[in-house]
Design an enzyme around this catalytic site. Structure first.
Site, PDB file in Angstrom:
ATOM      1  N   TYR A 172       0.862  -1.186   0.000  1.00 59.39           N
ATOM      2  CA  TYR A 172       0.000   0.000   0.000  1.00 59.39           C
ATOM      3  C   TYR A 172       0.897   1.234   0.000  1.00 59.39           C
ATOM      4  O   TYR A 172       1.883   1.289   0.743  1.00 59.39           O
ATOM      5  CB  TYR A 172      -0.881   0.023   1.250  1.00 59.39           C
ATOM      6  CG  TYR A 172      -1.679   1.299   1.385  1.00 59.39           C
ATOM      7  CD1 TYR A 172      -2.961   1.399   0.841  1.00 59.39           C
ATOM      8  CD2 TYR A 172      -1.143   2.425   2.011  1.00 59.39           C
ATOM      9  CE1 TYR A 172      -3.689   2.571   0.935  1.00 59.39           C
ATOM     10  CE2 TYR A 172      -1.864   3.610   2.090  1.00 59.39           C
ATOM     11  CZ  TYR A 172      -3.134   3.674   1.557  1.00 59.39           C
ATOM     12  OH  TYR A 172      -3.846   4.837   1.648  1.00 59.39           O
TER      13      TYR A 172
ATOM     14  N   GLU B 167      -3.300   7.691  -4.105  1.00 55.95           N
ATOM     15  CA  GLU B 167      -3.271   6.385  -3.450  1.00 55.95           C
ATOM     16  C   GLU B 167      -3.026   5.278  -4.471  1.00 55.95           C
ATOM     17  O   GLU B 167      -3.696   5.226  -5.500  1.00 55.95           O
ATOM     18  CB  GLU B 167      -4.600   6.134  -2.724  1.00 55.95           C
ATOM     19  CG  GLU B 167      -4.585   4.873  -1.877  1.00 55.95           C
ATOM     20  CD  GLU B 167      -5.904   4.673  -1.139  1.00 55.95           C
ATOM     21  OE1 GLU B 167      -5.911   4.735   0.096  1.00 55.95           O
ATOM     22  OE2 GLU B 167      -6.930   4.473  -1.809  1.00 55.95           O
TER      23      GLU B 167
END
Ligand code: GDP
Ligand code: MN
Length: 390
Positions: free
Chosen positions: A109, A197
């Site tokens: 992530y 993101e």
């Protein structure tokens, strides 16, 4: 403002951030011809909507048959896609991204965002990618690395190494991540982003680090500096009432209740919504008409609020400073008369020219419910929505 994954990936390409080879398609035949031009043995068809969790909702399909790409695109386009982030009605898919499938060794992530506490762009990274980051943060907070960037000197090499080590990368990939992070930081800063993101950031079997997903969100107040980004706005992803409202310089946000609100000032609008909730009702919207609202603006506010079929009463709450109650009253009269409004309208006026405003309403001979204070108005609006007499 949000953009689609494929648009964010196009922006990444401009900054030399590695993304899979791919292109957007609007129909099945486009999807097939794009897949035929992409090397590889497997292809991914990804629904493009402004919501995550598409994998879980069936919006990400992988196939090793190139002929199947058209069918998969056909199934997705035009149909609603329900994911954990869309709500039960889902979002209609209008475009799909066709990509070369990657052989994933591990999913990380990675995000950049503005941390309001430190007032700095902050990198957040984790070894536990591909899943819900809020859940990772709640259950295993030690799996999350955070690094705030000093705006005067920018992102430093030692910070990149710290992040890479924190998510368990080894020699070659530490170097790769450092380069990627610096390019992403420039992309974020140059475009006045609020969020960037990548979930997942994939380490492939061949060792490369690739952005498999991409989400970006920009500061609306800075969009005037970025016409190229403003052009990426997709009105299909927005509530048509909100688009209509922004065209009339009204801040409108649709909500789930049945008491429509027309208010001046964001703070008073919040207080109005609180008061409605306090008396057992639910606001149907947030609406701030701003300062110096013309009669036409008020009439447009009524039209937009009443386009919501759930609205059972409309509460108008004006505390006029820069505004003028006489203009507001003219707008109310125009709206009730021209739009043939039968829904109960509760009017609370205070401040500049209040006597003239009240006189205009009284002389109009139209039907409305007068209120003197905020809580009086909220109580009457909630009662009217329930079909009771206030
Ligand atoms: P999201 O569910 O909306 O966040 O969509 P993502 O773009 O993150 O895709 C969901 C999942 O699909 C990812 O976590 C991957 O596991 C998988 N996926 C996406 N692209 C590929 C690919 O090229 N190859 C493989 N094997 N899986 C992929
Ligand atoms: Mn994702």
């Amino acid at each position: 403002m949000n953009i689609h994954e494929y648009q964010a990936k196009e922006l990444f390409r401009k900054y030399d951030v590695l993304v899979p080879e791919g292109h957007v398609a609007h129909n099945a035949s486009q999807a097939l011809s794009i897949a035929e031009q992409i090397d590889g043995e497997r292809w991914v068809v990804k629904a493009q909507i402004h919501a995550g969790g598409r994998g879980k909702g069936g919006g990400v399909k992988v196939t090793d048959q190139v002929e199947e790409v058209g069918q998969l695109a056909d199934q997705l386009i035009g149909a609603p896609l329900v994911t954990p982030q869309t709500g039960p009605n889902g979002r209609t898919v209008h475009r799909v991204l066709i990509e070369q499938a990657q052989d994933i060794a591990h999913e990380y992530y990675l995000s950049l965002l503005i941390d309001r506490a430190s007032q700095r762009i902050t990198v957040i990274a984790s070894d536990a990618g591909g899943m819900d980051i809020e859940q990772v943060a709640a259950n295993t907070p030690d799996k999350i690395v955070r690094e705030a960037i000093d705006p005067a000197i920018g992102l430093q090499d030692f910070q990149c190494r710290k992040i890479a080590n924190g998510i368990g990368l080894r020699s070659k990939q530490i170097h790769a991540l450092t380069g990627m992070l610096k390019r992403l930081y420039r992309c974020f800063r140059d475009s006045d982003a609020q969020l960037l993101e990548i979930n997942p950031l994939a380490r492939l079997d061949n060792g490369k680090l690739v952005a498999l997903d991409a989400k970006m969100n920009f500061d609306d107040n800075a969009l005037f500096r970025h016409p190229d980004i403003t052009d990426l706005r997709d009105f299909d992803e927005e509530d048509p009432k909100e688009v209509d409202a922004s065209g009339h310089d009204l801040s409108y946000i649709a909500l789930d209740g049945d008491v429509g609100c027309i208010v001046n000032g964001a703070g008073l609008a919040m207080a109005t919504m609180d008061a409605i909730s306090y008396y057992g009702g639910m606001p149907a919207n947030f609406l701030d008409v701003g300062g110096g609202a013309s009669p036409e603006k008020i009439a447009n506010a009524f039209r937009i609020v009443l386009e919501d079929p759930h609205v059972k009463s409309v509460m108008l709450n004006i505390f006029a400073g820069i505004n003028r109650c006489d203009w507001i009253a003219e707008g109310i009269v125009q709206a009730i008369r021209d739009q043939h409004i039968a829904t109960p309208v509760i009017v609370r006026l205070a401040g500049t020219n209040v006597e003239q405003g009240k006189a205009i309403l009284a002389d109009s001979g139209l039907n409305y419910i007068e209120a003197n204070k905020l809580d009086d108005a909220a109580r009457k609006a909630v009662a009217a929505a329930k079909g009771e007499n206030a």
